[in-house]
Design an enzyme around this catalytic site. Structure first.
Site: not given
Ligand code: NOJ
Length: 557
Positions: A21, A23, A25, A29, A98, A201, A254, A327-328
């Protein structure tokens, strides 16, 4: 083996909301990213992949896009993005965006106009009348990935729309040529600005079978045989490929549920190639059955089998990706390693995947060994997917309340999304304000500053493996994979053999116990040089928990 710049990349993934972060908040960012470019470069990586930075109501944290051509104000402005892009390029790093085009947000102008039957936009999404006498029954029996049915009624339009993800993520209709032109135009917009490629994606879902027939009556993902993949997928991807060809950019798709055999239909090198590489998921299932919500004991042989399969089947004809976190996915040390042996197992895992053939990815925080979050209560979670999984498990009546909570705590994507731990200062140095999400209470011990100053840290080990991957690239990146001790449940060992005959040998004890080293030692070619170890020296009589080694034997002159 064709050598290409993007095959050699080590890529650092940023999930912007939780990275840094700038700034105060409480939300990560682009100003924060700008201040960390030197740090990212110091890892030795060659590229940054940004999870979505675009305008979004954040129902799926950026994967629900309301404007493809503008930056989410919480993250900054287009000028901030351009500064980051220039800053990355000045440091010799590429930038990958992305591209989320299976669906948009329901707040996108296109969707609003489509709901209002604006003639230009009315077929931008997948609309259907209801079935049954009163016309209120769903158009078919498909289910969404974030479970529930895949249809939502829209009062204004008087029809249902399809959403393979959250209700607020309506699927675009790629069968409409105008939609495909929009996608190409979005791609050109970012490529013209200077970005170097796209991570696309759930790109294998964009074509749906004509007539949208009912799916096989599965309890989850019902209908997927009609869109994963759909009949026109290769045609549409070839169109998108044409755009990228004009720019020397690259495309990474993906691809959930992908097998090597099917992957070759997309990524086999040659004139019909549609993507440069794919994110497949099979190697993330070594501790679960299909989904990490159905947890099993970590199974090394299952993991080996996946690597063997992909390394062999892609060799010489297509290209892999290598990742262990994103991130998943929950944090990999908490899954495949050991929190008790955090540094050792983190190093073992770094060794395991970095020397495989494929473009290499490191997710923010992975390089310092961040761990899963100690969730205590349902109110600790924020991700739509976690609550959907909870709902599905409750419906089955197969799990106790406690078990459902435990499964979610183990599998939740929220684990990957806690704030980056920069220092032992308040909020892990992530923000001077109130962080939007949890900071793991272990931040006082696990943070970048502490690991910077420790030569034996995981962070410094990541720098080493990334550098070695490049130094020995003919073997590490392009070499042929030969597995050793394939049936062992404890040792992961393999050679990577370069065209010139150079051999890189990796040997790892993937358990939290000591293991006699005699058999493992036989994997190392005579006269090979020890180039890396996570306990200091070369192999002794016993391999300690998660002990890992890399050797190199130069080709005979
Ligand atoms: C794959 C992405 O990595 C995930 O984070 C997202 O929720 C789904 N696709 C839908 O966009």
């Amino acid at each position: 083996m064709k050598k290409t710049w993007f095959k050699e990349l080590s890529v650092y993934q940023i999930w912007p909301r939780s990275f840094c972060d700038g700034n105060g908040d409480g939300i990560g960012d682009l100003k924060g990213v700008l201040g960390k470019l030197d740090y990212i470069k110091s890892l030795g990586v060659d590229a940054i992949w940004f999870s979505p930075l675009y305008v979004s109501p954040q129902k799926d944290y950026g994967y629900d896009i309301a404007d493809y051509r503008n930056i989410n104000p919480e993250y900054g402005t287009m000028d901030d993005f351009k500064a980051v892009l220039d800053g990355a390029h000045e440091r010799g790093m590429k930038v990958i965006m992305d591209l989320v085009v299976n669906h948009t947000s329901d707040q996108h102008e296109w969707f609003k106009k489509s709901a209002a039957k604006d003639p230009k936009y009315k077929d931008y999404y997948i609309w259907r009348p209801g079935r049954g006498k009163d016309g209120k029954k769903f158009p078919n029996n498909w289910m969404s990935t974030f479970p529930g049915n895949a249809w939502e009624w829209n009062e204004e339009r008087g029809e249902y729309y399809l959403h393979l993800f959250a209700v607020e993520q309506p699927d675009l209709n790629h069968d409409n040529p105008a939609v495909r032109e929009e996608v190409k135009s979005v791609m050109r917009f970012w490529l013209d600005m200077g970005v170097d490629g796209f991570r696309e994606d759930v790109i294998t879902y964009i074509s749906k079978r004509e007539g949208l027939p009912d799916g096989f009556p599965l309890p989850i993902m019902r209908g997927m045989e009609h869109y994963s993949p759909g009949p026109n997928i290769h045609k549409y991807l070839l169109e998108y490929r044409q755009v990228v060809k004009d720019y020397d950019a690259f495309q990474l798709g993906e691809a959930p549920m992908m097998t090597p055999k099917n992957a070759l239909k997309y990524i086999r090198e040659g004139k019909d190639q549609q993507l440069d590489m794919m994110f497949q998921f099979q190697h993330m299932e070594a501790d679960c059955f299909m989904t990490s919500y159905l947890r099993t004991k970590f199974n090394l042989r299952k993991l080996k089998k996946v690597y063997r399969n992909w390394q062999h089947k892609m060799y010489g004809v297509a290209w892999n990706t290598n990742y262990l976190e994103n991130h998943d996915q929950p944090r990999v040390i908490s899954r495949y390693g050991s929190e008790k042996y955090r540094t050792e197992s983190g190093k073992a895992l770094a060794t395991l995947y970095t020397f495989m053939s494929g473009t290499h990815f490191v997710y923010q925080g992975q390089e310092i060994g961040m761990l899963d979050y100690p969730f205590k209560d349902w109110s600790d979670f924020v991700d739509v997917a976690t609550f959907c999984a909870k709902g599905i498990m409750e419906k089955t009546h197969l799990f106790s309340k406690k078990k459902i909570f435990e499964n979610c705590a183990y599998a939740a994507r929220d684990n990957a999304r806690t704030c980056m731990q920069w220092s032992a200062e308040a909020n892990g140095g992530f923000t001077t304000g109130t962080p939007w999400f949890h900071v793991n209470p272990n931040y006082k011990d696990i943070n970048v500053a502490a690991e910077e100053s420790d030569p034996g840290s995981l962070l410094n080990y990541y720098r080493k493996v990334i550098a070695l991957r490049k130094e020995y690239k003919d073997a590490a990146i392009y070499g042929r994979y030969v597995e050793k001790m394939a049936s062992s449940k404890k040792i992961f060992a393999y050679d990577k053999i370069a065209e010139d005959g150079g051999v890189l040998t990796v040997v790892i004890n993937m358990t939290d116990r000591e293991v006699p080293a005699a058999r493992a030692a036989k994997c190392v070619p005579e006269g090979a040089e020890h180039i890396l170890g996570n306990y200091g020296g070369s192999m002794a009589a016993v391999l300690k928990p998660y002990e890992a080694h890399v050797y190199y034997k130069a080709p005979a002159k």
